[in-house]
Design a protein around this motif. Sequence first.
Motif, short mmCIF file in Angstrom:
data_model
loop_
_atom_site.label_atom_id
_atom_site.label_comp_id
_atom_site.label_asym_id
_atom_site.label_seq_id
_atom_site.Cartn_x
_atom_site.Cartn_y
_atom_site.Cartn_z
N UNK A 42 114.49 46.42 34.91
CA UNK A 42 115.69 47.05 34.36
C UNK A 42 115.39 48.39 33.68
N UNK A 43 114.19 48.90 33.84
CA UNK A 43 113.81 50.17 33.20
C UNK A 43 114.53 51.33 33.86
N UNK A 44 114.90 52.33 33.07
CA UNK A 44 115.58 53.50 33.63
C UNK A 44 114.61 54.39 34.41
N UNK A 45 113.36 54.43 34.00
CA UNK A 45 112.34 55.22 34.71
C UNK A 45 111.29 54.23 35.21
N UNK A 46 111.54 53.65 36.37
CA UNK A 46 110.71 52.55 36.88
C UNK A 46 109.28 52.96 37.17
N UNK A 47 109.05 54.13 37.76
CA UNK A 47 107.69 54.50 38.12
C UNK A 47 106.81 54.65 36.88
N UNK A 48 107.34 55.21 35.81
CA UNK A 48 106.57 55.35 34.57
C UNK A 48 106.32 53.99 33.93
N UNK A 49 107.34 53.14 33.93
CA UNK A 49 107.20 51.80 33.36
C UNK A 49 106.12 51.02 34.12
N UNK A 50 106.16 51.05 35.44
CA UNK A 50 105.18 50.33 36.25
C UNK A 50 103.76 50.86 36.02
N UNK A 51 103.64 52.17 35.87
CA UNK A 51 102.33 52.78 35.64
C UNK A 51 101.72 52.28 34.33
N UNK A 52 102.46 52.41 33.24
CA UNK A 52 101.92 52.02 31.94
C UNK A 52 101.80 50.51 31.79
N UNK A 53 102.70 49.77 32.37
CA UNK A 53 102.59 48.32 32.35
C UNK A 53 101.32 47.88 33.10
N UNK A 54 101.05 48.51 34.22
CA UNK A 54 99.84 48.19 34.98
C UNK A 54 98.57 48.49 34.21
N UNK A 55 98.55 49.63 33.51
CA UNK A 55 97.38 49.99 32.69
C UNK A 55 97.18 48.95 31.59
N UNK A 56 98.25 48.60 30.91
CA UNK A 56 98.16 47.63 29.82
C UNK A 56 97.78 46.25 30.33
N UNK A 57 98.32 45.85 31.46
CA UNK A 57 98.01 44.54 32.03
C UNK A 57 96.54 44.45 32.42
#
Length: 93
Positions: A42-57
């Motif tokens: 549900x993020x408004x900027x999905x590519x940025x969310x996926x990038x940082x979520x992946x780094x954190x994960x």
Amino acid sequence: MKPFSTTFALFLLLLFFSASLLEISMAGSAFCDGKCKVRCSKASVQDRCLKYCGVCCEDCHCVPSGTYGNKDECPCYRDKYTGTGKRRRPKCP
């Protein structure tokens, strides 16, 4: 003329090898990809969310459930910040 063709062939081989390493390093784990896809749905900027979520994960080996909040489920994820002082912000979505 022969040294040029050898150098060119070596350059092409090096380019091919470096491209294959880049692809391997950019590939995320199946666990992180799936969890981050749900987290960022549900993020408004999905590519940025996926990038940082992946780094954190990858660093924390966990992603909080749901699309927002619940960061207490994963303290490492919750405590990651960028910068210092006034520009300090949570790194993980």
